[in-house]
Design a protein around this motif. Structure first.
Motif, PDB file in Angstrom:
ATOM      1  N   ILE A   9       7.264  -7.190   7.257  1.00  0.00           N
ATOM      2  CA  ILE A   9       6.650  -5.916   6.883  1.00  0.00           C
ATOM      3  C   ILE A   9       7.773  -4.904   6.705  1.00  0.00           C
ATOM      4  O   ILE A   9       8.677  -4.813   7.542  1.00  0.00           O
ATOM      5  N   GLY A  10       7.726  -4.173   5.620  1.00  0.00           N
ATOM      6  CA  GLY A  10       8.733  -3.160   5.348  1.00  0.00           C
ATOM      7  C   GLY A  10       8.089  -1.892   4.841  1.00  0.00           C
ATOM      8  O   GLY A  10       6.930  -1.883   4.435  1.00  0.00           O
ATOM      9  N   ASP A  11       8.865  -0.818   4.857  1.00  0.00           N
ATOM     10  CA  ASP A  11       8.344   0.469   4.389  1.00  0.00           C
ATOM     11  C   ASP A  11       9.111   0.999   3.186  1.00  0.00           C
ATOM     12  O   ASP A  11       8.943   2.150   2.803  1.00  0.00           O
ATOM     13  N   GLY A  12       9.953   0.173   2.598  1.00  0.00           N
ATOM     14  CA  GLY A  12      10.674   0.601   1.412  1.00  0.00           C
ATOM     15  C   GLY A  12      11.849   1.508   1.700  1.00  0.00           C
ATOM     16  O   GLY A  12      12.512   1.978   0.786  1.00  0.00           O
ATOM     17  N   TRP A  32       0.861  -1.171   0.000  1.00  0.00           N
ATOM     18  CA  TRP A  32       0.000   0.000   0.000  1.00  0.00           C
ATOM     19  C   TRP A  32       0.897   1.221   0.000  1.00  0.00           C
ATOM     20  O   TRP A  32       1.964   1.213   0.607  1.00  0.00           O
ATOM     21  N   SER A  33       0.457   2.240  -0.708  1.00  0.00           N
ATOM     22  CA  SER A  33       1.189   3.504  -0.680  1.00  0.00           C
ATOM     23  C   SER A  33       0.196   4.641  -0.871  1.00  0.00           C
ATOM     24  O   SER A  33      -0.933   4.430  -1.330  1.00  0.00           O
ATOM     25  N   THR A  34       0.618   5.828  -0.507  1.00  0.00           N
ATOM     26  CA  THR A  34      -0.221   7.005  -0.715  1.00  0.00           C
ATOM     27  C   THR A  34       0.654   8.200  -1.071  1.00  0.00           C
ATOM     28  O   THR A  34       1.808   8.271  -0.665  1.00  0.00           O
ATOM     29  N   ASP A  35       0.068   9.076  -1.845  1.00  0.00           N
ATOM     30  CA  ASP A  35       0.741  10.336  -2.147  1.00  0.00           C
ATOM     31  C   ASP A  35       0.260  11.374  -1.149  1.00  0.00           C
ATOM     32  O   ASP A  35      -0.398  11.030  -0.165  1.00  0.00           O
ATOM     33  N   SER A  36       0.576  12.641  -1.369  1.00  0.00           N
ATOM     34  CA  SER A  36       0.136  13.682  -0.434  1.00  0.00           C
ATOM     35  C   SER A  36      -0.212  14.945  -1.202  1.00  0.00           C
ATOM     36  O   SER A  36       0.087  15.079  -2.384  1.00  0.00           O
ATOM     37  N   VAL A  37      -0.844  15.870  -0.492  1.00  0.00           N
ATOM     38  CA  VAL A  37      -1.190  17.159  -1.081  1.00  0.00           C
ATOM     39  C   VAL A  37       0.065  17.848  -1.606  1.00  0.00           C
ATOM     40  O   VAL A  37       0.053  18.456  -2.669  1.00  0.00           O
ATOM     41  N   LEU A  38       1.157  17.717  -0.866  1.00  0.00           N
ATOM     42  CA  LEU A  38       2.401  18.393  -1.241  1.00  0.00           C
ATOM     43  C   LEU A  38       3.207  17.620  -2.281  1.00  0.00           C
ATOM     44  O   LEU A  38       4.090  18.194  -2.916  1.00  0.00           O
ATOM     45  N   GLN A  39       2.941  16.327  -2.424  1.00  0.00           N
ATOM     46  CA  GLN A  39       3.660  15.510  -3.402  1.00  0.00           C
ATOM     47  C   GLN A  39       2.676  14.598  -4.145  1.00  0.00           C
ATOM     48  O   GLN A  39       2.738  13.386  -4.033  1.00  0.00           O
ATOM     49  N   PRO A  40       1.770  15.193  -4.917  1.00  0.00           N
ATOM     50  CA  PRO A  40       0.801  14.368  -5.631  1.00  0.00           C
ATOM     51  C   PRO A  40       1.490  13.439  -6.629  1.00  0.00           C
ATOM     52  O   PRO A  40       2.436  13.828  -7.304  1.00  0.00           O
ATOM     53  N   GLU A  66       4.795   4.232   2.133  1.00  0.00           N
ATOM     54  CA  GLU A  66       4.464   2.930   1.561  1.00  0.00           C
ATOM     55  C   GLU A  66       4.789   1.824   2.556  1.00  0.00           C
ATOM     56  O   GLU A  66       5.703   1.938   3.359  1.00  0.00           O
ATOM     57  N   LEU A  67       3.988   0.784   2.507  1.00  0.00           N
ATOM     58  CA  LEU A  67       4.186  -0.407   3.320  1.00  0.00           C
ATOM     59  C   LEU A  67       4.007  -1.629   2.441  1.00  0.00           C
ATOM     60  O   LEU A  67       3.215  -1.614   1.496  1.00  0.00           O
ATOM     61  N   TYR A  68       4.740  -2.669   2.736  1.00  0.00           N
ATOM     62  CA  TYR A  68       4.522  -3.934   2.054  1.00  0.00           C
ATOM     63  C   TYR A  68       4.638  -5.065   3.073  1.00  0.00           C
ATOM     64  O   TYR A  68       5.242  -4.910   4.133  1.00  0.00           O
ATOM     65  N   ALA A  69       4.017  -6.180   2.742  1.00  0.00           N
ATOM     66  CA  ALA A  69       4.061  -7.353   3.615  1.00  0.00           C
ATOM     67  C   ALA A  69       4.222  -8.592   2.744  1.00  0.00           C
ATOM     68  O   ALA A  69       3.725  -8.645   1.616  1.00  0.00           O
TER      69      ALA A  69
END
Length: 182
Positions: free
Chosen positions: A118-121, A81-89, A95-98
């Motif tokens: 579980i890692g965060d990249g 799973w990952s997400t962007d942000s308002v400041l970095q669309p 990000e997380l992975y399992a």
């Protein structure tokens, strides 16, 4: 031509030899494992060995070779799973992975058994969880996701209220500019 004495006894001698085990009979694979080839060694000095590999392991141990047999780890398919942000669309800011993992020759019995990685990249390292720890973490992530959803609703309501206020201020300003009543 007459048969020699030794050739007459060969069929009887062969029948007396017990059936020899085949490679399949000598498998070190336990239930839930399969035997797969693994490329071991340094480039130019590699050999192929058969290793027991968990059925959930997705690694091709020939393409992903190891320097030594004890360096062979097993990895399941990763999901993330990952997400962007308002400041970095458009950028994966968090990000997380399992995935499943096991290290067959680790000192820790928990690392030798199948566990959840579980890692965060990032370079900060991975988190290794026993099945029980992974279930607890999943419950906590579900609770956290509920909090994130709640915060999204509060933010949406605040923005809607602020939007009404902004529209009202804009209407007042337009009336002032046009000379109308406020």
């Amino acid at each position: 031509m007459a048969k020699s004495a030794s050739s007459q006894h060969i069929p009887a001698a062969l029948a007396a030899i017990p059936q020899q085990p085949t490679a399949a009979d000598q498998s070190i694979a336990r239930p839930g494992e399969r035997m797969v080839p693994a490329l071991i060694g340094w480039p130019g000095r590699q050999t192929t060995a058969l290793i027991a590999c968990p059925e959930w392991c997705e690694i091709d141990h020939v393409d992903n070779w190891a320097h030594a047999l004890e360096d062979v780890d097993h990895y399941g398919e990763d999901d993330g799973w990952s997400t962007d942000s308002v400041l970095q669309p458009g950028d994966a800011v968090i990000e997380l992975y399992a995935r499943l993992h096991s290290d067959p020759v680790a000192d820790s019995p928990a690392m030798r058994e199948a566990h959840v990685l579980i890692g965060d990249g990032s370079a900060s390292g991975d988190c290794y969880l026993t099945p029980e720890m992974a279930e607890r973490a999943a419950d906590e992530l579900i609770a956290f996701a509920s909090t994130v959803r709640h915060l999204a609703r509060v933010a949406r309501q605040a923005n809607a209220a602020a939007g009404r206020s902004r529209r009202r201020v804009q209407q007042v300003e337009l009336r002032k500019l046009s000379g109308g009543a406020v």
